[in-house]
Motif scaffolding. Structure first.
Motif, mmCIF file in Angstrom:
data_model
loop_
_atom_site.group_PDB
_atom_site.id
_atom_site.type_symbol
_atom_site.label_atom_id
_atom_site.label_comp_id
_atom_site.label_asym_id
_atom_site.label_seq_id
_atom_site.Cartn_x
_atom_site.Cartn_y
_atom_site.Cartn_z
ATOM 1 N N HIS A 270 34.621 45.703 41.174
ATOM 2 C CA HIS A 270 34.800 44.608 40.211
ATOM 3 C C HIS A 270 36.273 44.200 40.149
ATOM 4 N N ILE A 271 37.165 45.198 40.140
ATOM 5 C CA ILE A 271 38.606 44.905 40.127
ATOM 6 C C ILE A 271 38.983 44.137 41.402
ATOM 7 N N SER A 272 38.395 44.537 42.537
ATOM 8 C CA SER A 272 38.664 43.841 43.808
ATOM 9 C C SER A 272 38.271 42.369 43.681
ATOM 10 N N MET A 273 37.127 42.134 43.032
ATOM 11 C CA MET A 273 36.660 40.752 42.846
ATOM 12 C C MET A 273 37.604 39.989 41.904
ATOM 13 N N GLN A 274 37.983 40.655 40.794
ATOM 14 C CA GLN A 274 38.877 39.981 39.832
ATOM 15 C C GLN A 274 40.216 39.613 40.465
ATOM 16 N N GLN A 275 40.658 40.419 41.431
ATOM 17 C CA GLN A 275 41.938 40.105 42.090
ATOM 18 C C GLN A 275 41.767 39.096 43.217
ATOM 19 N N GLY A 276 40.554 38.565 43.366
ATOM 20 C CA GLY A 276 40.310 37.535 44.378
ATOM 21 C C GLY A 276 40.217 38.079 45.789
ATOM 22 N N GLU A 281 29.511 37.639 45.447
ATOM 23 C CA GLU A 281 28.218 37.999 46.047
ATOM 24 C C GLU A 281 28.224 39.452 46.546
ATOM 25 N N GLU A 282 29.314 39.810 47.231
ATOM 26 C CA GLU A 282 29.384 41.185 47.739
ATOM 27 C C GLU A 282 29.506 42.189 46.592
ATOM 28 N N GLU A 329 36.243 43.119 51.717
ATOM 29 C CA GLU A 329 34.836 42.801 51.999
ATOM 30 C C GLU A 329 34.107 44.120 52.192
ATOM 31 N N THR A 330 32.777 44.074 52.279
ATOM 32 C CA THR A 330 32.034 45.300 52.543
ATOM 33 C C THR A 330 32.463 45.796 53.923
#
Ligand code: NAD
Ligand code: ZN
Length: 353
Positions: A270-276, A281-282, A329-330
């Motif tokens: 989630h933190i990875s997503m918040q940091q763009g 989706e991943e 990414e995954t």
């Protein structure tokens, strides 16, 4: 003490001929098998039946569980080794999960300035992770792995027969580290482990070998964790703090290492997503997969504050907050990322949703 060459890993039928050739009077004076009470019950006789040796063998049995992975247990084992006449040509054989391989490896690495040891992991988690890579050590209070050394075993012997008696929650705990290997290093491997989480069959043996390969490839490149090896700590920055918090608070149920790391991987994704860095989706897919294997844990605001406080004691933290491993990414990770406390709180809120 530090030895950067990788230990050879043997699987199933290949383990015992190697043992036969190695555990001989010409190489060792005595062998000490370290077990906990569970591996004494379920694994020891299987192992001893296969160990054909002219070397005298002693068994040292410990209490099971993370709460015994501490310096007091080490003192007890060092003393027992001394009482039983261990010398510099003695061999320690760690027969157990990650607690036994971490603690037994540390005891052997420090006894008389270091004697040889072999790891025979009996949990899935120890087979794919803890028994490999040379990290040994014990906890200090509730703080994980604060005391230890990097030192490789003579070999790692993986006999998947031991998994037959392993409780399902312990199998799941090992899956967490396998999923981690996929998330940080290999997307294809992630999907093959995701497919495995619903079944247990021969494919598991193949997946174990692939996990060993991923871990060893990363460790070989960076044995002392100056750079790329840090990617294996994905999920562990928050995961270790959560694990420590649950260990410390006796009124809460104990979380297994893999269970804590699974929560850590959701939060850090989630933190990875918040940091763009990671797509939404991943992130959603990672969260859905992990929550289909591991039940959700409830955290109060007080819990979250205490866990964030524990982060400061993370052994990787240099000035206050530790650096994080995040996903782009995954199958791909980046290291040394700074994370604001606000993002940690937001990650917990989304986890609870
Ligand atoms: P564990 O050693 O506590 O084993 C889990 C439980 O399973 C224990 O109760 C044990 O007695 C029992 N058990 C073991 N083998 C069994 C078998 N074949 N049949 C039935 N019961 C069996 O825990 P674990 O999950 O294997 O390892 C967790 C530890 O590993 C943690 O301390 C963690 O910090 C460490 N770790 C270390 C590294 C590393 O690189 N050194 C990596 C990952 C984890
Ligand atoms: Zn781990």
């Amino acid at each position: 003490m530090e030895n950067s060459t990788l230990s050879p890993v043997f699987f199933n039928d290949d383990c015992y001929p190697w043992l036969y050739e190695t555990v001989k009077k010409e190489h060792y004076s005595k062998a000490f098998v370290i077990v906990d009470s569970n591996t004494a019950e379920y694994c020891l006789s299987i192992f001893l039946q296969q160990l054909h040796t002219d070397v005298p063998v002693e068994v040292i049995e410990l209490e099971p569980g993370e709460e015994h992975k501490n310096i007091e247990t080490c003192i007890q084992v060092w003393q027992t080794l001394a009482d039983l006449g261990a010398d510099r040509k003695s061999l320690v054989i760690n027969l157990g999960g990650g607690v036994i391989t971490d603690l037994g490896g540390f005891v052997a690495s420090t006894f008389k300035r270091g004697i040889d040891f072999i790891n025979i992991p009996t949990t899935l988690l120890a087979m794919v992770d803890a028994s490999l890579g040379g990290k040994t050590g014990v906890d200090m209070g509730a703080l994980k792995n604060q005391i230890g050394v990097i030192n490789n075993p003579v070999a790692v012997l993986i006999d998947t027969i031991f998994l037959k008696t392993l409780p399902p929650e312990q199998i799941r705990s090992g899956f967490a580290e396998m999923l981690k290997h996929g998330l940080v290093y290999n997307k294809e491997y992630w999907y093959s482990v995701v497919a495995l989480t619903n079944l247990t069959n021969d494919d598991l043996d193949i997946a174990i070998k692939q996990s060993v390969e991923i871990k060893n490839t990363v460790v070989k490149e960076d044995p002392t964790e100056k750079g790329i090896r840090k990617i294996l700590n994905f999920g562990h920055t928050l995961g270790h703090a959560i694990e420590s918090y649950f260990l410390e608070n006796k009124n809460r149920n104990i979380l297994l290492h893999g269970e804590a790391i699974a929560i850590g991987m959701i939060l850090e994704s989630h933190i990875s997503m918040q940091q763009g860095l990671l797509s939404e989706e991943e992130y959603r897919e990672i969260k859905t997969v992990l929550l289909s294997v591991f039940d959700k844990t409830l955290f109060t605001d007080k819990d979250i504050d205490a866990i964030t406080e524990l982060l400061i004691h993370d052994k990787k933290s240099e000035f206050g907050m530790p650096k994080f491993v995040l996903l782009t990414e995954t199958g791909k990770a980046v290291i040394n990322k700074t994370v604001d406390k606000v993002l940690i709180n937001k990650a917990f809120s989304d986890y609870e949703k």
